[in-house]
Design a protein around this motif. Structure first.
Motif, mmCIF file in Angstrom:
data_model
loop_
_atom_site.group_PDB
_atom_site.id
_atom_site.type_symbol
_atom_site.label_atom_id
_atom_site.label_comp_id
_atom_site.label_asym_id
_atom_site.label_seq_id
_atom_site.Cartn_x
_atom_site.Cartn_y
_atom_site.Cartn_z
ATOM 1 N N ASP A 215 0.846 -1.215 -0.038
ATOM 2 C CA ASP A 215 0.414 0.025 -0.071
ATOM 3 C C ASP A 215 1.100 1.380 0.156
ATOM 4 O O ASP A 215 0.283 2.396 0.068
ATOM 5 N N THR A 216 2.226 0.897 0.427
ATOM 6 C CA THR A 216 2.771 2.029 0.179
ATOM 7 C C THR A 216 4.642 2.122 -0.420
ATOM 8 O O THR A 216 4.519 3.204 -1.262
ATOM 9 N N LEU A 217 4.949 1.727 -0.351
ATOM 10 C CA LEU A 217 6.225 1.587 -0.476
ATOM 11 C C LEU A 217 6.385 1.189 -1.795
ATOM 12 O O LEU A 217 7.536 1.443 -2.952
ATOM 13 N N VAL A 218 5.490 -0.128 -2.712
ATOM 14 C CA VAL A 218 5.544 -0.560 -3.949
ATOM 15 C C VAL A 218 4.990 1.163 -4.970
ATOM 16 O O VAL A 218 5.595 0.653 -6.114
ATOM 17 N N PRO A 219 4.242 1.480 -4.444
ATOM 18 C CA PRO A 219 3.407 1.788 -5.781
ATOM 19 C C PRO A 219 4.721 3.243 -5.645
ATOM 20 O O PRO A 219 4.451 3.566 -6.293
ATOM 21 N N LYS A 220 5.301 4.285 -4.076
ATOM 22 C CA LYS A 220 6.262 5.031 -4.545
ATOM 23 C C LYS A 220 7.358 4.640 -5.402
ATOM 24 O O LYS A 220 7.891 5.503 -6.566
ATOM 25 N N LEU A 221 7.761 3.023 -5.563
ATOM 26 C CA LEU A 221 8.878 2.813 -6.057
ATOM 27 C C LEU A 221 8.676 2.988 -8.078
ATOM 28 O O LEU A 221 8.959 2.998 -8.190
ATOM 29 N N VAL A 222 7.157 2.562 -7.706
ATOM 30 C CA VAL A 222 6.534 2.017 -9.334
ATOM 31 C C VAL A 222 6.959 3.518 -9.637
ATOM 32 O O VAL A 222 6.507 4.336 -10.604
ATOM 33 N N TYR A 223 5.832 4.617 -9.075
ATOM 34 C CA TYR A 223 5.977 5.581 -9.419
ATOM 35 C C TYR A 223 6.838 6.665 -10.021
ATOM 36 O O TYR A 223 7.088 7.106 -10.735
ATOM 37 N N GLN A 224 8.202 6.669 -8.883
ATOM 38 C CA GLN A 224 9.430 7.270 -9.171
ATOM 39 C C GLN A 224 9.907 6.672 -10.394
ATOM 40 O O GLN A 224 10.739 7.538 -11.683
ATOM 41 N N MET A 225 9.686 5.005 -10.813
ATOM 42 C CA MET A 225 10.472 4.576 -12.375
ATOM 43 C C MET A 225 10.195 5.666 -13.517
ATOM 44 O O MET A 225 10.519 5.514 -14.163
ATOM 45 N N GLU A 226 8.187 5.344 -12.949
ATOM 46 C CA GLU A 226 7.693 5.510 -14.449
ATOM 47 C C GLU A 226 7.530 7.317 -14.382
ATOM 48 O O GLU A 226 7.898 7.926 -15.496
ATOM 49 N N GLN A 227 8.187 8.155 -13.647
ATOM 50 C CA GLN A 227 8.401 9.295 -13.600
ATOM 51 C C GLN A 227 10.317 9.710 -14.145
ATOM 52 O O GLN A 227 10.144 10.512 -15.252
ATOM 53 N N TYR A 228 10.960 8.732 -13.740
ATOM 54 C CA TYR A 228 12.125 8.634 -14.177
ATOM 55 C C TYR A 228 12.277 7.940 -15.876
ATOM 56 O O TYR A 228 12.760 8.737 -16.876
ATOM 57 N N GLU A 229 11.017 7.350 -16.504
ATOM 58 C CA GLU A 229 10.999 7.366 -17.818
ATOM 59 C C GLU A 229 10.291 8.404 -18.714
ATOM 60 O O GLU A 229 10.629 8.197 -19.523
ATOM 61 N N ARG A 230 9.670 9.078 -17.957
ATOM 62 C CA ARG A 230 8.912 10.978 -18.897
ATOM 63 C C ARG A 230 10.498 11.428 -18.712
ATOM 64 O O ARG A 230 9.780 11.315 -19.881
ATOM 65 N N SER A 231 10.850 11.089 -18.032
ATOM 66 C CA SER A 231 12.209 12.352 -17.712
ATOM 67 C C SER A 231 13.055 12.086 -19.234
ATOM 68 O O SER A 231 13.673 12.877 -20.076
ATOM 69 N N LEU A 232 13.589 10.137 -18.995
ATOM 70 C CA LEU A 232 14.357 10.178 -20.224
ATOM 71 C C LEU A 232 13.839 10.262 -21.071
ATOM 72 O O LEU A 232 14.379 11.245 -22.777
#
Length: 295
Positions: A215-232
């Motif tokens: 409910d907390t850590l995995v969503p944060k991780l996936v969110y950050q992964m997707e932010q990095y992909e958008r930035s790239l």
């Protein structure tokens, strides 16, 4: 040395710590951490049941009896120090071209080291939690580094292209597998808990206990992964480079999560940063048109 002594936990920790200490005195010890991670991976079952990691061990001291002790007590601690150091650099320093090259190298070692760890079929909940937290930090660093390059219009060098490539092939893809495996573990634990409660009482538990991971850590991780992909993606468009060739697109991942678990201030801050940057990059011609319209 007696083979039995190689399986002694205290001895193994002491020897690996000494090895890391000596290595750091002589040169960059990041490659050593990657070798240790590979040895640990070689002792674990793979997250993917169809995959078997065939590896010639570097260190006999890392074996079936000692690998988890070394992972929990040494490798994760050393990786946390490295991540904190990289985080401090990206938040406080303005990197020169030479420093960018060195920074890319250090981050690349972190990426490939975690790429080995996330392929391990781990059972210990706290170990998984610590790893997820550190990988989230690593993706935050990658994203911030990429955002700085966009803002400063820093030319993409070979070192950064290589970093982007391995962050897709050696971290992002196995990381999604690790997250899927973690979510499966959480669901299994929940089912087991429900069964135990049903044995004790037929009444349903009115309050469902939240899972820190799911409910907390995995969503944060996936969110950050997707932010990095958008930035790239944005950086690639800015400089006409294809930086996402080794990435598995987020739309086809094997799970979903609730965005409500991401703090509002985190999402709002990111959105406002992107809007501010977009305003800064408005072409001069458009600004002149706006001025004429106002007149």
């Amino acid at each position: 040395m007696n083979l039995q002594r190689l399986k002694d936990h205290q001895l193994s920790k002491a020897l690996v710590r000494l090895l890391i200490k000596l290595s750091s005195k002589i040169s960059n010890h990041a490659p050593l951490l990657r070798k240790i991670a590979m040895d640990i991976h070689g002792q674990c079952e793979d997250v993917s049941e169809d995959t078997q990691f065939i590896h010639q061990p570097y260190f006999a001291i890392i074996n079936e009896k000692t690998h988890m002790v070394i992972l929990n007590n040494i490798l994760i601690v050393e990786l946390e120090r490295m991540i904190n150091s990289l985080e401090w650099i990206i938040q406080t320093q303005s990197l020169s071209q030479d420093q960018v090259t060195h920074f890319c190298g250090q981050v690349s070692y972190s990426v490939t080291t975690f790429g080995q760890i996330v392929q391990c079929r781990l059972k210990n909940r706290m170990t998984i939690i610590n790893i997820v937290k550190l990988i989230t930090k690593l993706y935050t660093i990658l994203d911030e580094f990429t955002r700085q390059m966009i803002k400063n219009k820093t030319p993409i060098r070979d070192e950064f292209e290589k970093l982007a490539s391995i962050s897709g092939s050696q971290l992002q893809q196995p990381c999604y597998g690790f997250v899927t495996y973690t979510m499966t573990l959480e669901l299994d634990d929940e089912e087991e808990t429900v069964k135990k409660k049903k044995k004790k009482t037929d009444k349903k538990d009115p309050k469902k206990k939240k899972s820190v991971l799911k409910d907390t850590l995995v969503p944060k991780l996936v969110y950050q992964m997707e932010q990095y992909e958008r930035s790239l993606l944005e950086l690639g468009k800015q400089q006409d480079k294809r930086l996402l060739e080794t990435f598995k697109m987020s739309a086809v991942r094997d799970f979903r999560f609730n965005l409500d678990s991401i703090p509002d201030e985190q999402r709002t801050l990111r959105t406002s940063q992107q809007e501010n940057q977009a305003e800064e990059e408005v072409p001069e011609d458009e600004e002149q048109v706006d001025e004429e319209e106002n007149e």
